[in-house]
Design a protein around this motif. Structure first.
Motif, PDB file in Angstrom:
ATOM      1  N   GLY A 187      17.541  11.175 -27.922  1.00 30.55           N
ATOM      2  CA  GLY A 187      18.315  11.033 -29.152  1.00 30.55           C
ATOM      3  C   GLY A 187      17.759   9.984 -30.084  1.00 30.55           C
ATOM      4  O   GLY A 187      16.696   9.396 -29.833  1.00 30.55           O
ATOM      5  N   SER A 188      18.484   9.774 -31.162  1.00 29.09           N
ATOM      6  CA  SER A 188      18.076   8.818 -32.191  1.00 29.09           C
ATOM      7  C   SER A 188      19.234   7.897 -32.529  1.00 29.09           C
ATOM      8  O   SER A 188      20.405   8.252 -32.346  1.00 29.09           O
ATOM      9  N   ALA A 189      18.879   6.736 -33.054  1.00 28.62           N
ATOM     10  CA  ALA A 189      19.892   5.783 -33.505  1.00 28.62           C
ATOM     11  C   ALA A 189      19.226   4.783 -34.429  1.00 28.62           C
ATOM     12  O   ALA A 189      17.994   4.657 -34.436  1.00 28.62           O
ATOM     13  N   ARG A 190      20.047   4.091 -35.209  1.00 30.79           N
ATOM     14  CA  ARG A 190      19.496   3.080 -36.100  1.00 30.79           C
ATOM     15  C   ARG A 190      20.232   1.764 -35.897  1.00 30.79           C
ATOM     16  O   ARG A 190      21.469   1.717 -36.003  1.00 30.79           O
ATOM     17  N   LEU A 191      19.477   0.735 -35.622  1.00 29.17           N
ATOM     18  CA  LEU A 191      20.033  -0.607 -35.553  1.00 29.17           C
ATOM     19  C   LEU A 191      19.906  -1.255 -36.920  1.00 29.17           C
ATOM     20  O   LEU A 191      18.952  -1.004 -37.660  1.00 29.17           O
ATOM     21  N   SER A 192      20.872  -2.090 -37.220  1.00 28.72           N
ATOM     22  CA  SER A 192      20.886  -2.774 -38.505  1.00 28.72           C
ATOM     23  C   SER A 192      21.106  -4.259 -38.266  1.00 28.72           C
ATOM     24  O   SER A 192      21.837  -4.652 -37.360  1.00 28.72           O
ATOM     25  N   CYS A 193      20.470  -5.070 -39.084  1.00 25.98           N
ATOM     26  CA  CYS A 193      20.628  -6.514 -38.999  1.00 25.98           C
ATOM     27  C   CYS A 193      20.921  -7.040 -40.389  1.00 25.98           C
ATOM     28  O   CYS A 193      20.090  -6.905 -41.292  1.00 25.98           O
ATOM     29  N   ALA A 194      22.093  -7.617 -40.548  1.00 22.92           N
ATOM     30  CA  ALA A 194      22.470  -8.206 -41.836  1.00 22.92           C
ATOM     31  C   ALA A 194      21.953  -9.631 -41.898  1.00 22.92           C
ATOM     32  O   ALA A 194      22.164 -10.413 -40.965  1.00 22.92           O
ATOM     33  N   THR A 195      21.268  -9.945 -42.963  1.00 22.02           N
ATOM     34  CA  THR A 195      20.707 -11.285 -43.126  1.00 22.02           C
ATOM     35  C   THR A 195      21.324 -11.948 -44.339  1.00 22.02           C
ATOM     36  O   THR A 195      21.918 -11.288 -45.189  1.00 22.02           O
ATOM     37  N   ASP A 229       3.304  -1.310 -28.421  1.00 23.73           N
ATOM     38  CA  ASP A 229       2.750  -0.040 -27.931  1.00 23.73           C
ATOM     39  C   ASP A 229       3.825   0.824 -27.287  1.00 23.73           C
ATOM     40  O   ASP A 229       3.760   2.052 -27.351  1.00 23.73           O
ATOM     41  N   SER A 230       4.811   0.188 -26.677  1.00 27.05           N
ATOM     42  CA  SER A 230       5.836   0.943 -25.966  1.00 27.05           C
ATOM     43  C   SER A 230       6.770   1.721 -26.903  1.00 27.05           C
ATOM     44  O   SER A 230       7.429   2.658 -26.462  1.00 27.05           O
ATOM     45  N   VAL A 231       6.816   1.342 -28.177  1.00 25.60           N
ATOM     46  CA  VAL A 231       7.711   2.036 -29.114  1.00 25.60           C
ATOM     47  C   VAL A 231       6.960   2.672 -30.273  1.00 25.60           C
ATOM     48  O   VAL A 231       7.574   3.377 -31.089  1.00 25.60           O
ATOM     49  N   LYS A 232       5.681   2.449 -30.354  1.00 29.26           N
ATOM     50  CA  LYS A 232       4.897   2.969 -31.482  1.00 29.26           C
ATOM     51  C   LYS A 232       5.014   4.490 -31.542  1.00 29.26           C
ATOM     52  O   LYS A 232       4.876   5.184 -30.527  1.00 29.26           O
ATOM     53  N   GLY A 233       5.279   4.974 -32.733  1.00 25.20           N
ATOM     54  CA  GLY A 233       5.456   6.407 -32.915  1.00 25.20           C
ATOM     55  C   GLY A 233       6.873   6.883 -32.684  1.00 25.20           C
ATOM     56  O   GLY A 233       7.210   8.031 -33.007  1.00 25.20           O
ATOM     57  N   ARG A 234       7.726   6.029 -32.126  1.00 19.88           N
ATOM     58  CA  ARG A 234       9.131   6.391 -31.869  1.00 19.88           C
ATOM     59  C   ARG A 234      10.092   5.522 -32.671  1.00 19.88           C
ATOM     60  O   ARG A 234      11.140   6.008 -33.104  1.00 19.88           O
ATOM     61  N   TYR A 262      16.231  -2.943 -40.548  1.00 18.60           N
ATOM     62  CA  TYR A 262      16.613  -1.792 -39.745  1.00 18.60           C
ATOM     63  C   TYR A 262      15.579  -1.510 -38.663  1.00 18.60           C
ATOM     64  O   TYR A 262      14.402  -1.822 -38.808  1.00 18.60           O
ATOM     65  N   LEU A 263      16.050  -0.908 -37.595  1.00 16.37           N
ATOM     66  CA  LEU A 263      15.167  -0.383 -36.563  1.00 16.37           C
ATOM     67  C   LEU A 263      15.612   1.052 -36.298  1.00 16.37           C
ATOM     68  O   LEU A 263      16.638   1.280 -35.668  1.00 16.37           O
ATOM     69  N   GLN A 264      14.850   1.998 -36.822  1.00 13.09           N
ATOM     70  CA  GLN A 264      15.122   3.406 -36.581  1.00 13.09           C
ATOM     71  C   GLN A 264      14.484   3.798 -35.268  1.00 13.09           C
ATOM     72  O   GLN A 264      13.272   3.665 -35.103  1.00 13.09           O
ATOM     73  N   MET A 265      15.308   4.277 -34.344  1.00 12.27           N
ATOM     74  CA  MET A 265      14.823   4.621 -33.009  1.00 12.27           C
ATOM     75  C   MET A 265      14.971   6.121 -32.794  1.00 12.27           C
ATOM     76  O   MET A 265      16.037   6.687 -33.074  1.00 12.27           O
TER      77      MET A 265
END
Length: 121
Positions: free
Chosen positions: A15-23, A61-66, A77-80
């Motif tokens: 699946g997919s999800a998006r993390l958000s960080c408010a600064t 490297d473990s998340v590159k492309g994902r 944001y971190l789109q996963m």
């Protein structure tokens, strides 16, 4: 400086999800930002970093492309996507002392409280 991460939860593998960080926009607009994660029993590791203007990014490297890091005014944001059970961890956003989102966590001055991501198979 306050960093507030959100978007975590229980997710399905693939699946997919998006993390958000408010600064604090005033204090973070000239700073690089990063996402790190820490799984139970493991050390915290770099996930992705972004420069102050969003023009330069890096991903482990473990998340590159994902996973993809991005930013706009006041948020990072971190789109996963293509999530795997091994992505299960507490995810932290952090503000760098400089203008780039370095892989070295020692270069980060401020940290958010973390958001838990659990990926079930």
């Amino acid at each position: 400086v306050q960093l507030q991460a959100s978007g975590g939860g229980l997710m399905q593998a693939g699946g997919s999800a998006r993390l958000s960080c408010a600064t604090s926009r005033r204090t973070a607009s000239n700073n690089g930002m990063g996402w790190f994660r820490q799984a139970p029993g493991k050390e915290r590791e770099f996930v992705a970093g972004i420069s102050w203007n969003g023009g330069r990014t890096s991903h482990s490297d473990s998340v590159k492309g994902r996973f993809t890091i991005s930013r706009d005014s006041g948020r990072v944001y971190l789109q996963m996507s293509s999530l795997k059970p091994e992505d299960t961890a507490t995810y932290y956003c952090a503000q760098n002392r400089g203008t780039y989102g370095s892989q070295d966590e020692r270069s980060y001055a401020y940290w958010g409280q973390g958001t838990q991501v659990t990926v079930s198979s």
